[in-house]
Design a protein around this motif. Structure first.
Motif, short mmCIF file in Angstrom:
data_model
loop_
_atom_site.label_atom_id
_atom_site.label_comp_id
_atom_site.label_asym_id
_atom_site.label_seq_id
_atom_site.Cartn_x
_atom_site.Cartn_y
_atom_site.Cartn_z
N TRP A 1 -45.71 -21.78 -7.06
CA TRP A 1 -44.57 -21.04 -7.60
C TRP A 1 -45.00 -20.08 -8.69
CZ3 TRP A 1 -39.68 -21.62 -5.70
CH2 TRP A 1 -39.43 -22.75 -4.92
N ALA B 1 -34.37 -12.95 -10.64
CA ALA B 1 -35.03 -12.08 -9.66
C ALA B 1 -34.00 -11.28 -8.86
CB ALA B 1 -35.88 -12.92 -8.71
N VAL C 1 -32.86 -10.22 -5.72
CA VAL C 1 -33.05 -10.75 -4.37
C VAL C 1 -32.50 -9.79 -3.33
CG1 VAL C 1 -32.46 -12.66 -2.85
CG2 VAL C 1 -32.91 -13.10 -5.24
N GLU D 1 -35.36 -12.88 -0.36
CA GLU D 1 -36.71 -12.57 -0.82
C GLU D 1 -36.66 -11.64 -2.02
OE1 GLU D 1 -38.97 -11.04 2.45
OE2 GLU D 1 -38.75 -12.89 3.61
N VAL D 2 -37.75 -11.65 -2.78
CA VAL D 2 -37.89 -10.78 -3.94
C VAL D 2 -39.22 -10.01 -3.79
CG1 VAL D 2 -39.01 -12.53 -5.38
CG2 VAL D 2 -37.77 -10.65 -6.46
N VAL E 1 -37.41 -16.79 -2.65
CA VAL E 1 -37.02 -17.07 -4.04
C VAL E 1 -36.21 -18.36 -4.07
CG1 VAL E 1 -34.89 -15.70 -3.94
CG2 VAL E 1 -36.07 -15.96 -6.11
N SER E 2 -36.25 -19.05 -5.21
CA SER E 2 -35.51 -20.31 -5.38
C SER E 2 -34.01 -20.04 -5.48
CB SER E 2 -36.00 -21.05 -6.62
OG SER E 2 -35.67 -20.31 -7.78
N PHE F 1 -32.92 -18.34 -8.60
CA PHE F 1 -33.48 -17.00 -8.73
C PHE F 1 -34.51 -16.85 -9.86
CE2 PHE F 1 -29.07 -16.47 -7.14
CZ PHE F 1 -29.39 -16.15 -5.84
N ILE G 1 -40.31 -17.95 -7.71
CA ILE G 1 -40.73 -17.22 -6.51
C ILE G 1 -41.76 -18.09 -5.81
CG2 ILE G 1 -41.94 -15.19 -5.65
CD1 ILE G 1 -40.08 -14.94 -8.88
N VAL H 1 -42.24 -8.72 -11.18
CA VAL H 1 -41.15 -9.24 -10.35
C VAL H 1 -39.93 -8.37 -10.58
CG1 VAL H 1 -39.66 -11.23 -9.91
CG2 VAL H 1 -42.05 -11.59 -10.56
#
Length: 188
Positions: free
Chosen positions: A60, A67, A69, A82-83, A102-103, A106, A109, A161
């Motif tokens: 991670w 993030a 997304v 995704e980021v 991404v989690s 957010f 990653i 990011v």
């Protein structure tokens, strides 16, 4: 003068970044393993590598920013959040680009991407982490394969990011030797 040089040397060692290794136990899943963490020089960023049963389980990149997304669709129609992540290794003139999962909160990653229909852990594909450490993959493996084989990892890593509603998060890492992680997590 000698004491001044010694003090400067000891102070620089105290501020050197190191992989911090901790053991964990997950009673719910009856699993044990180790986690390796590396904090960024800037507040709010870190890389974490989780290994269980001698295998890499997850990697991670954490950020204190949310993030930005994007929902993307692959060739078979599956949607994913995704980021965009950019990274530059050592003295490379241009950054490289990755698009990674991404989690749910957010802030994490996932530094891995599954290839094919199986789960990431089943396939053992952790290209995001390996791209950051060893460089981009190319035809025949390219720089990534050559650097990985020689354990020529990035000594300095700058990661950006995309952040939602604010300036991007940029983190700098002085990367210590990842040999311990490779051995503990069976990364070939």
């Amino acid at each position: 003068m000698r004491n001044l040089v010694l003090c400067f040397f000891l102070a620089s060692l105290a501020h050197a970044q190191q992989w911090v290794k901790t053991e964990f136990r997950d009673d719910l899943h009856n699993e044990t393993g180790v986690k390796f963490a590396l904090d960024a020089k800037e507040k709010g960023g870190a890389i974490q590598v989780v290994c269980s049963k001698g295998k890499l389980k997850a990697a991670w990149l954490f950020t204190d920013k949310v993030a930005d997304v994007q929902v993307k669709q692959n060739l078979i129609g599956d949607l994913s959040s995704e980021v965009d992540v950019e990274y530059r290794r050592d003295d490379e003139p241009k950054p490289h680009h990755l698009s990674l999962p991404v989690s749910k909160d957010f802030h994490g990653i996932l530094l891995q991407r599954s290839h094919g229909f199986a789960d990431v852990a089943d396939k053992g594909t952790f290209t995001g982490l390996e791209n950051l450490l060893y460089g981009p993959a190319g035809l025949g493996g390219g720089e990534w394969r050559k650097n990985k084989k020689a354990n020529n990892w990035a000594k300095r890593l700058i990661v950006g990011v995309s952040a939602f509603g604010e300036s991007d998060a940029v983190y700098t890492f002085d990367v210590p030797d990842p040999s311990g992680i490779r051995q503990e997590c069976d990364i070939k």
